[in-house]
Scaffold this active site. Structure first.
Site, PDB file in Angstrom:
ATOM      1  N   ASP A  64      42.028  33.019  37.681  1.00 41.38           N
ATOM      2  CA  ASP A  64      43.231  32.741  38.478  1.00 41.38           C
ATOM      3  C   ASP A  64      44.387  32.201  37.630  1.00 41.38           C
ATOM      4  OD1 ASP A  64      41.507  30.485  38.256  1.00 41.38           O
ATOM      5  OD2 ASP A  64      42.553  29.459  39.881  1.00 41.38           O
TER       6      ASP A  64
ATOM      7  N   HIS B   5      37.978  19.829  33.080  1.00 38.18           N
ATOM      8  CA  HIS B   5      37.659  20.947  33.959  1.00 38.18           C
ATOM      9  C   HIS B   5      36.331  21.548  33.514  1.00 38.18           C
ATOM     10  CE1 HIS B   5      38.685  23.683  37.084  1.00 38.18           C
ATOM     11  NE2 HIS B   5      39.017  24.707  36.331  1.00 38.18           N
TER      12      HIS B   5
ATOM     13  N   ASP C 258      43.987  23.189  35.662  1.00 38.32           N
ATOM     14  CA  ASP C 258      43.181  22.537  36.683  1.00 38.32           C
ATOM     15  C   ASP C 258      42.513  21.299  36.081  1.00 38.32           C
ATOM     16  OD1 ASP C 258      43.833  24.963  37.874  1.00 38.32           O
ATOM     17  OD2 ASP C 258      41.797  25.670  38.049  1.00 38.32           O
TER      18      ASP C 258
ATOM     19  N   HIS D 151      48.049  24.709  43.717  1.00 36.48           N
ATOM     20  CA  HIS D 151      46.658  25.119  43.513  1.00 36.48           C
ATOM     21  C   HIS D 151      45.788  24.673  44.693  1.00 36.48           C
ATOM     22  CE1 HIS D 151      42.785  25.697  41.280  1.00 36.48           C
ATOM     23  NE2 HIS D 151      43.475  26.541  40.553  1.00 36.48           N
TER      24      HIS D 151
HETATM   25 ZN   LIG Z   1      42.480  27.531  38.960  1.00 36.90          ZN
HETATM   26 ZN   LIG Z   2      39.959  26.619  36.725  1.00 35.85          ZN
END
Ligand SMILES: [Zn+2]
Ligand SMILES: [Zn+2]
Length: 303
Positions: free
Chosen positions: A66, A142, A212, A270
């Site tokens: 993504d 992450h 993220d 997000h």
């Molecule tokens: Zn993401």
């Molecule tokens: Zn991610």
């Protein structure tokens, strides 16, 4: 206005009717920098009539789809548009190898060079600089190596006081140095201090992108007092456990980071596709940090 942020995609992994996956364009002094390139980034650019001629650098936060599935489409469209300028893609260690095969297969013989530049996502270091900006990595937490990006505008020139320049008969060849803060040495050896010749430059701006990431207080000193912070807020408070498990943040956590770092404005994005009513998530953040807004596709934020 010397800077603006265009959100191409404000969503997370699963696209929704409203939100494409993550992609943004930060513009500063007539240059464009792309941040993440989720699927559909080039479609949003075309929908918004955004040209790509000033876009030479793309920063990829991590190698989840993504955040990078849009790259191949973007690169092949740039080829169709007869781009010739080099395109630099800054990404985590491993990005070069990952894109080696698709680049060979789909982009053989394109009329411009694509240069992958890898950086260590665990280090808060300068990863890119030009005349206008410095870009620093922001180590994030992450499931895979992941980094945010801090854009810091370089100091601007001081403003010349025209009357004083005339009075001391300062040659044009000296003006650039004086705008940068130098004193002037007159022919008789007398030093004219810079503060008599100039006034303070315009304020510079800073932007931090953090997506993220799990809640991480370690980023607070890095993003301290930025003009704008984009922080992911994948989940609402009710999904705090899931946020922890998947190494994402809740809206409250994003706002807590913004408050602790004393940033001027927070924009959250997000959000998980599960939130049909994103206002619920926004309100949770605003209860902690008032100056919070919700990211939306094709939104333009001026600094
Ligand atoms: Zn993401
Ligand atoms: Zn991610």
């Amino acid at each position: 206005m010397s800077a603006k942020l265009t959100i191409l995609g404000a969503g997370s992994a699963l696209p929704t009717r409203l939100n494409f996956p993550s992609a943004q364009i930060f513009e500063l002094r007539d240059k464009q920098y792309m941040i993440d390139c989720g699927e559909g980034a080039q479609i949003r650019m075309r929908q918004m009539g955004l040209k790509n001629t000033r876009l030479n650098h793309i920063f990829i936060s991590h190698l989840h789809g993504d955040h990078c599935f849009g790259l191949m489409g973007l690169i092949s469209s740039f080829a169709l548009l007869n781009r010739t300028a080099d395109l630099h893609i800054h990404g985590p260690i491993g990005i070069t190898k990952l894109f080696e095969q698709p680049m060979k297969f789909f982009c053989d013989g394109i009329p411009f060079a694509v240069i992958f530049q890898e950086f260590d996502t665990t280090q808060h270091r300068l990863i890119y600089a030009d005349r206008s900006v410095e870009v620093y990595a922001i180590p994030l937490k992450h499931r895979v190596p992941c980094s945010g990006f801090l854009f810091k505008e370089k100091p601007k020139d001081r403003h010349i006081i025209r009357d004083m320049i005339d009075f001391y008969q300062i040659p044009i060849s000296q003006l650039n140095l004086i705008k940068q803060g130098a004193d002037f040495i007159a022919e008789d050896g007398q030093t004219i201090p810079n503060h008599l010749l100039t006034t303070d430059p315009d304020k510079t701006i800073s932007y931090a992108y953090c997506s993220d990431t799990a809640y991480s207080e370690e980023i607070i000193p890095i993003i301290s007092k930025v003009d704008l912070l984009y922080h992911e807020a994948t989940f609402a408070r009710s999904e705090a456990l899931r946020a922890k498990k998947t190494m994402h943040s809740t809206a409250e956590q994003a706002a807590t980071i913004a408050r602790s770092a004393e940033v001027k404005r927070l924009i959250i994005g997000h959000l998980s596709a599960r939130y049909r009513n994103q206002d619920v998530v926004l309100k949770e953040a605003q209860a902690v940090f008032e100056h919070t807004m919700l990211a939306a596709d094709m939104q333009v934020i001026e600094f």
